[in-house]
Design an enzyme around this catalytic site. Structure first.
Site, mmCIF file in Angstrom:
data_model
loop_
_atom_site.group_PDB
_atom_site.id
_atom_site.type_symbol
_atom_site.label_atom_id
_atom_site.label_comp_id
_atom_site.label_asym_id
_atom_site.label_seq_id
_atom_site.Cartn_x
_atom_site.Cartn_y
_atom_site.Cartn_z
ATOM 1 N N GLY A 50 0.807 -1.216 0.000
ATOM 2 C CA GLY A 50 0.000 0.000 0.000
ATOM 3 C C GLY A 50 0.840 1.265 0.000
ATOM 4 C CG ASN A 130 -5.703 3.594 8.741
ATOM 5 O OD1 ASN A 130 -6.077 4.553 8.060
ATOM 6 N ND2 ASN A 130 -4.760 3.697 9.655
ATOM 7 C CD GLN A 158 -7.395 -0.914 6.870
ATOM 8 O OE1 GLN A 158 -8.230 -1.764 7.201
ATOM 9 N NE2 GLN A 158 -6.161 -0.938 7.324
ATOM 10 C CG HIS A 180 -0.340 -6.543 4.649
ATOM 11 N ND1 HIS A 180 -0.607 -6.038 5.886
ATOM 12 C CD2 HIS A 180 0.157 -5.531 3.927
ATOM 13 C CE1 HIS A 180 -0.283 -4.747 5.901
ATOM 14 N NE2 HIS A 180 0.190 -4.425 4.724
ATOM 15 C CB THR A 216 13.041 -9.345 -11.911
ATOM 16 O OG1 THR A 216 14.156 -8.962 -12.704
ATOM 17 C CG2 THR A 216 12.549 -10.713 -12.341
ATOM 18 C CB CYS A 301 0.552 6.981 27.505
ATOM 19 S SG CYS A 301 -1.151 7.071 27.993
#
Ligand SMILES: Cc1ncc(COP(=O)(O)O)c(C=O)c1O
Length: 353
Positions: A50, A130, A158, A180, A216, A301
């Protein structure tokens, strides 16, 4: 992939027998990805994922236009794989407009219309977010882009495999996918480039991918994305995921009332995403107590201070609510029993919080 390892280890560019079987596999995969997106196979460029697809769309168009006053419009809720190329292009002289979003994470097409100038070369609006799953009004934005003859890119990393992503129905000129996110391996993705759109390659070299991305081709990875695209075209499994997601949300709401808040659009949202806040809590603290669950938070945090994700901040979510955000993503293998267990754990944790 086993087939590719056994029979397609040649170089797809070589004219001999070893190359031919590899080329056949790459070509079959290109057709499969094109079928998922409803485009022509020659409009698909395989990439490493992506991020590369987004970089190729944004930088490739900018470089090919060579305009002194280039203006790009995007949104305040994009993935870093759009934000950072935009910031990079800003350093090269482009002007970027970041469209605001409402409390559900959606852009207003009227804001897009107003942001367009004579220098606008590209509009890039993600298909679905996302973090919260909110789906953008891409079709309406595409109508506006067409009226002004401006190329429209969408980051569909997404959304592909979860909601329809046919390029002509969406009206987009460029569309990114990440393997993925639809059960292909990491390291493979694709960019749809509508015929007629000129992009300068990011990687120059030999003429692979019709001169649009040198290197390639991998029959192994592209055939995996092809097969995943074929399976992803059948969205019937997604209806079960959505039903599970709804059951999850209803159980949380019934048990916790106003101790739980939904982040994102109530309907215009990916079917697998449930981003919820537990106001007054810290998302990371809750997840720490349920290490068997693979989920993520919407805040970090730092030195005792809560930093909201840019997406939640752009939606105007308060620090108190945003700090308690957790994104649960369901998949094709998630079971009702898993959802019930997670719900029980959350209810128990909050009762003792
Ligand atoms: C919306 C979106 N765009 C782009 C990417 C980047 O994809 P990749 O990790 O394949 O480069 C992701 C990955 O999380 C994403 O969610």
């Amino acid at each position: 992939m086993h087939e590719a390892i056994a029979d397609a280890y040649g170089n797809p560019s070589s004219p001999h027998w070893a190359g031919r079987s590899a080329l056949l596999m790459v070509s079959k995969a290109r057709h499969q990805v094109a079928d998922l997106l409803g485009c022509k196979p020659n409009e698909i460029v395989f990439t490493s994922g992506g991020s590369e697809s987004n970089n190729l769309a944004l930088k490739g168009l900018f470089y090919s236009q060579r305009r002194a006053q280039a203006h790009i419009i995007t949104t305040a809720v994009e993935h870093p794989a759009i934000v950072e190329p935009c910031r990079f292009l800003e350093r090269l002289g482009a002007r970027i407009t970041w469209l605001p979003v409402d409390a559900t994470g959606r852009v207003n097409p009227d804001d897009l219309r107003q942001a367009i100038t004579n220098d606008t070369i590209l509009i890039s609006i993600m298909h679905a977010n996302n973090e919260v799953g909110t789906i953008q009004p891409i079709e309406e934005c595409a109508t506006i882009a067409r009226e002004h003859n401006i190329a429209l890119h969408t980051d569909a990393a997404q959304s592909a495999g979860k909601i329809p992503t046919r390029v002509d129905d969406l009206g987009v000129d460029l569309l990114s996918i990440a393997g993925h996110k639809l059960y292909a391996p990491k390291g493979i993705g694709a960019l749809y480039i509508r015929d007629g759109i000129e992009l300068e390659p990011l990687i120059h070299g030999a003429g692979h991918e019709n001169g649009r991305r040198a290197g390639t081709e991998s029959a192994l990875l592209s055939s995996a994305l092809g097969e995943a695209s074929l399976l992803a075209s059948d969205l019937s499994a997604v209806r079960d995921i959505e039903a599970l997601r709804e059951r999850f949300w209803l159980m949380l709401q019934n048990a916790l009332g106003d101790q739980v808040v939904l982040n994102g659009h109530p309907e215009k949202r990916l079917p697998n995403t449930l981003n919820v806040s537990f106001p007054g809590q810290v998302g990371a603290g809750i997840l720490e107590k349920m290490p068997e669950v693979a989920a993520s938070t919407g805040s970090a945090c730092h030195a005792g201070r809560v930093e909201l994700s840019p997406v939640l901040a752009a939606m105007g979510i308060s620090a108190e609510v945003g700090a308690g955000a957790i994104r649960f993503s369901l998949g094709r293998t998630t079971t009702a029993a898993e959802i019930d267990t997670v719900t029980e754990r959350l209810i128990d944790l909050l009762a003792h919080a």
